[in-house]
Write a protein that holds these residues in place. Structure first.
Motif, PDB file in Angstrom:
ATOM      1  N   ALA A 296      37.654  19.410 -14.457  1.00 18.69           N
ATOM      2  CA  ALA A 296      38.069  18.262 -15.093  1.00 18.69           C
ATOM      3  C   ALA A 296      37.789  18.353 -16.727  1.00 18.69           C
ATOM      4  CB  ALA A 296      37.327  16.979 -14.713  1.00 18.69           C
ATOM      5  N   LEU A 297      38.527  17.458 -17.330  1.00 18.21           N
ATOM      6  CA  LEU A 297      38.453  17.384 -18.768  1.00 18.21           C
ATOM      7  C   LEU A 297      36.994  17.301 -18.839  1.00 18.21           C
ATOM      8  CD1 LEU A 297      40.761  17.324 -20.937  1.00 18.21           C
ATOM      9  CD2 LEU A 297      40.582  15.058 -21.138  1.00 18.21           C
ATOM     10  N   ASN A 298      36.472  17.549 -20.370  1.00 16.74           N
ATOM     11  CA  ASN A 298      35.393  17.270 -20.734  1.00 16.74           C
ATOM     12  C   ASN A 298      35.019  16.018 -20.966  1.00 16.74           C
ATOM     13  OD1 ASN A 298      34.243  20.066 -20.914  1.00 16.74           O
ATOM     14  ND2 ASN A 298      35.148  20.341 -22.757  1.00 16.74           N
ATOM     15  N   ARG A 299      35.972  15.136 -21.339  1.00 14.12           N
ATOM     16  CA  ARG A 299      35.972  13.877 -21.612  1.00 14.12           C
ATOM     17  C   ARG A 299      35.712  13.149 -20.178  1.00 14.12           C
ATOM     18  NH1 ARG A 299      33.901   9.576 -23.894  1.00 14.12           N
ATOM     19  NH2 ARG A 299      35.268   7.827 -24.321  1.00 14.12           N
ATOM     20  N   THR A 300      36.375  13.552 -18.976  1.00 16.50           N
ATOM     21  CA  THR A 300      36.152  12.970 -17.864  1.00 16.50           C
ATOM     22  C   THR A 300      34.699  13.147 -17.190  1.00 16.50           C
ATOM     23  OG1 THR A 300      38.344  13.238 -17.287  1.00 16.50           O
ATOM     24  CG2 THR A 300      36.891  13.244 -15.231  1.00 16.50           C
ATOM     25  N   ILE A 301      34.056  14.323 -17.450  1.00 15.44           N
ATOM     26  CA  ILE A 301      32.917  14.555 -17.150  1.00 15.44           C
ATOM     27  C   ILE A 301      31.816  13.495 -17.832  1.00 15.44           C
ATOM     28  CG2 ILE A 301      30.900  16.263 -16.784  1.00 15.44           C
ATOM     29  CD1 ILE A 301      33.209  18.308 -16.701  1.00 15.44           C
ATOM     30  N   ASP A 302      32.293  13.373 -19.110  1.00 12.80           N
ATOM     31  CA  ASP A 302      31.185  12.459 -19.693  1.00 12.80           C
ATOM     32  C   ASP A 302      31.360  10.841 -19.135  1.00 12.80           C
ATOM     33  OD1 ASP A 302      30.532  14.457 -21.505  1.00 12.80           O
ATOM     34  OD2 ASP A 302      31.979  14.194 -23.006  1.00 12.80           O
ATOM     35  N   LEU A 303      32.599  10.687 -18.952  1.00 12.17           N
ATOM     36  CA  LEU A 303      32.790   9.187 -18.588  1.00 12.17           C
ATOM     37  C   LEU A 303      32.164   9.015 -17.078  1.00 12.17           C
ATOM     38  CD1 LEU A 303      36.512   8.780 -19.730  1.00 12.17           C
ATOM     39  CD2 LEU A 303      34.409   7.522 -20.558  1.00 12.17           C
ATOM     40  N   ALA A 304      32.253  10.045 -16.386  1.00  7.85           N
ATOM     41  CA  ALA A 304      31.649   9.999 -14.873  1.00  7.85           C
ATOM     42  C   ALA A 304      30.077   9.891 -14.897  1.00  7.85           C
ATOM     43  CB  ALA A 304      32.184  11.193 -13.978  1.00  7.85           C
ATOM     44  N   LYS A 305      29.733  10.470 -15.807  1.00  8.73           N
ATOM     45  CA  LYS A 305      28.034  10.452 -16.056  1.00  8.73           C
ATOM     46  C   LYS A 305      27.750   9.157 -16.141  1.00  8.73           C
ATOM     47  CE  LYS A 305      27.266  15.045 -18.172  1.00  8.73           C
ATOM     48  NZ  LYS A 305      27.019  15.571 -19.544  1.00  8.73           N
ATOM     49  N   LYS A 306      28.544   8.352 -16.884  1.00 10.57           N
ATOM     50  CA  LYS A 306      28.339   6.751 -17.078  1.00 10.57           C
ATOM     51  C   LYS A 306      28.315   5.933 -15.927  1.00 10.57           C
ATOM     52  CE  LYS A 306      29.690   7.108 -22.105  1.00 10.57           C
ATOM     53  NZ  LYS A 306      30.607   6.580 -23.018  1.00 10.57           N
TER      54      LYS A 306
END
Length: 246
Positions: A126-136
């Motif tokens: 996934a996009l790095n941004r997707t991983i960051d948002l999924a963490k939240k």
């Protein structure tokens, strides 16, 4: 005459070898959890269902690309049950191996079954941004991140994941299969006649601009698979742009 017949046999053998990748796939598949339909010779649409308070039972699309006994999936089905069903279906197609699953954004209709893919030791991207948002959101995380573009091999062909800007979410990417000019637009692209849908994480002011970039870059696209609803052609770019144009 014998040499001529021999050439015919050899030609038939190579044609058969080249065709075996997907012509022997067992279709159709339909259950209460999952529907699989063919889009082109090497691409398929998997459709599962998300129960929502506002919209009821929503059909959610993903894309499968298959070539030479390998498969890559864009977006998981919405839950573990449908994901296990999809994995079983692919692995039962003459020994196909799933090389990767690629999430197109951080919502449940893209990541809802990710744990099941990891249980089967299938790499996720996934996009790095997707991983960051999924963490939240405290949901399962894709294992491998990329900044803006991903290119993977499936059999003898390639698939592309690419970020072109915000729209439905800040992280929405598209999937593209150049060999057959098929785009999986995900929730960035609307089917003909659709409304604006869930705008909780949307960037409405940039949505049309992002789709315009897609239209300019992928002018050769022939088939467009939206995240929800019926498949179409490049007219879905124009419809989506008009829907969100300010």
């Amino acid at each position: 005459m014998i040499m001529g017949n021999k050439r015919v046999v050899i030609l038939f053998f190579w044609l058969l070898l080249g065709c075996k990748t997907t012509h022997w796939v067992n279709l159709p598949h339909e259950s209460g959890n999952l529907v699989i339909t063919r889009a082109t010779g090497h691409t398929f649409i998997h459709t599962s269902y998300l129960n929502t308070e506002k919209y009821g039972k929503v059909p959610c699309n993903g894309m499968i690309v298959m070539d030479h006994n390998e498969a890559i999936i864009f977006d998981t089905p919405t839950d573990r049950v449908a994901s296990a069903e999809l994995i079983d279906w692919i692995q039962n197609q003459n020994g196909f191996k799933i090389k990767a699953v690629i999430a197109t954004h951080f919502h449940e209709d893209c990541l809802g079954g990710l744990d099941t893919f990891h249980t089967h030791h299938i790499p996720s991207y996934a996009l790095n941004r997707t991983i960051d948002l999924a963490k939240k959101e405290a949901i399962a995380l894709p294992q491998n991140g990329f900044e803006s573009r991903l290119e993977l091999k499936v059999g003898r062909k390639k698939v592309i994941g690419a970020f072109w800007g915000p729209g439905h979410t800040e992280d929405n990417i598209i999937g593209y299969f150049p060999s057959e000019k098929v785009m999986f637009g995900g929730c960035l692209i609307k089917t003909q006649g659709a409304g604006k849908g869930n705008l909780n994480d949307a960037n409405v002011s940039e949505w049309s601009n992002t789709v315009l970039k897609l239209k300019d870059e992928y002018q050769q696209t022939e088939i467009v698979i939206p995240g929800h609803g019926k498949t179409g052609g490049i007219e879905l770019f124009d419809y989506t742009m008009a829907l969100f144009k300010e």
